[in-house]
Design a protein around this motif. Structure first.
Motif, PDB file in Angstrom:
ATOM      1  N   MET A   1      -9.950  -3.591   5.460  1.00  0.00           N
ATOM      2  CA  MET A   1      -9.545  -2.273   5.019  1.00  0.00           C
ATOM      3  C   MET A   1     -10.733  -1.331   5.190  1.00  0.00           C
ATOM      4  O   MET A   1     -11.843  -1.618   4.778  1.00  0.00           O
ATOM      5  CB  MET A   1      -9.109  -2.355   3.553  1.00  0.00           C
ATOM      6  CG  MET A   1      -8.712  -1.044   2.979  1.00  0.00           C
ATOM      7  SD  MET A   1      -7.889  -1.039   1.354  1.00  0.00           S
ATOM      8  CE  MET A   1      -8.649  -2.336   0.458  1.00  0.00           C
ATOM      9  N   SER A  42       0.587  -1.795  -3.400  1.00  0.00           N
ATOM     10  CA  SER A  42      -0.632  -2.562  -3.137  1.00  0.00           C
ATOM     11  C   SER A  42      -1.789  -1.590  -2.986  1.00  0.00           C
ATOM     12  O   SER A  42      -1.579  -0.405  -2.686  1.00  0.00           O
ATOM     13  CB  SER A  42      -0.484  -3.390  -1.855  1.00  0.00           C
ATOM     14  OG  SER A  42      -0.383  -2.536  -0.730  1.00  0.00           O
ATOM     15  N   GLU A  44      -3.742  -1.453  -0.548  1.00  0.00           N
ATOM     16  CA  GLU A  44      -3.733  -1.014   0.843  1.00  0.00           C
ATOM     17  C   GLU A  44      -2.742   0.141   1.046  1.00  0.00           C
ATOM     18  O   GLU A  44      -3.037   1.101   1.753  1.00  0.00           O
ATOM     19  CB  GLU A  44      -3.375  -2.168   1.782  1.00  0.00           C
ATOM     20  CG  GLU A  44      -4.419  -3.257   1.835  1.00  0.00           C
ATOM     21  CD  GLU A  44      -4.353  -4.223   0.650  1.00  0.00           C
ATOM     22  OE1 GLU A  44      -3.312  -4.291  -0.031  1.00  0.00           O
ATOM     23  OE2 GLU A  44      -5.359  -4.899   0.410  1.00  0.00           O
ATOM     24  N   TYR A  45      -1.573   0.034   0.424  1.00  0.00           N
ATOM     25  CA  TYR A  45      -0.584   1.105   0.549  1.00  0.00           C
ATOM     26  C   TYR A  45      -1.095   2.383  -0.106  1.00  0.00           C
ATOM     27  O   TYR A  45      -0.986   3.465   0.472  1.00  0.00           O
ATOM     28  CB  TYR A  45       0.755   0.693  -0.068  1.00  0.00           C
ATOM     29  CG  TYR A  45       1.778   1.789   0.031  1.00  0.00           C
ATOM     30  CD1 TYR A  45       2.393   2.083   1.234  1.00  0.00           C
ATOM     31  CD2 TYR A  45       2.100   2.573  -1.073  1.00  0.00           C
ATOM     32  CE1 TYR A  45       3.311   3.122   1.344  1.00  0.00           C
ATOM     33  CE2 TYR A  45       3.022   3.598  -0.980  1.00  0.00           C
ATOM     34  CZ  TYR A  45       3.616   3.868   0.231  1.00  0.00           C
ATOM     35  OH  TYR A  45       4.509   4.894   0.332  1.00  0.00           O
ATOM     36  N   ARG A  47      -4.141   3.278  -0.512  1.00  0.00           N
ATOM     37  CA  ARG A  47      -5.211   3.803   0.351  1.00  0.00           C
ATOM     38  C   ARG A  47      -4.608   4.538   1.544  1.00  0.00           C
ATOM     39  O   ARG A  47      -5.075   5.602   1.931  1.00  0.00           O
ATOM     40  CB  ARG A  47      -6.111   2.661   0.809  1.00  0.00           C
ATOM     41  CG  ARG A  47      -7.191   2.980   1.810  1.00  0.00           C
ATOM     42  CD  ARG A  47      -8.333   3.678   1.211  1.00  0.00           C
ATOM     43  NE  ARG A  47      -8.791   2.906   0.072  1.00  0.00           N
ATOM     44  CZ  ARG A  47      -9.977   2.974  -0.444  1.00  0.00           C
ATOM     45  NH1 ARG A  47     -10.868   3.758   0.095  1.00  0.00           N
ATOM     46  NH2 ARG A  47     -10.315   2.291  -1.501  1.00  0.00           N
ATOM     47  N   THR A  48      -3.559   3.985   2.128  1.00  0.00           N
ATOM     48  CA  THR A  48      -2.901   4.621   3.263  1.00  0.00           C
ATOM     49  C   THR A  48      -2.304   5.969   2.875  1.00  0.00           C
ATOM     50  O   THR A  48      -2.409   6.948   3.626  1.00  0.00           O
ATOM     51  CB  THR A  48      -1.812   3.692   3.841  1.00  0.00           C
ATOM     52  OG1 THR A  48      -2.429   2.474   4.265  1.00  0.00           O
ATOM     53  CG2 THR A  48      -1.097   4.331   5.010  1.00  0.00           C
TER      54      THR A  48
END
Length: 63
Positions: A1, A42, A44-45, A47-48
């Protein structure tokens, strides 16, 4: 990431930024994912979402 770009990297926010709309854009994506699509949240989501929305809030995006 990949790490998110810092505010210093992207630049100042737009002077006419409507903070309520900015918050809606960030939280709306999270709530939609949680309540409508029922997909897991999540890091990651999240952050996106931030990496996608934040540059559009900055004055440098207009340059």
């Amino acid at each position: 990431m990949q790490p998110s770009p810092s505010a210093e990297t992207i630049g100042p926010v737009l002077p006419r930024l409507d903070i309520d709309v900015a918050i809606d854009a960030l939280y709306g994506a999270l709530y939609y994912r949680l309540l409508v699509s029922h997909e897991p949240l999540s890091p990651e989501y999240a952050r996106t979402v931030v990496d996608t929305v934040f540059p559009g809030l900055c004055a440098a995006a207009l340059a």
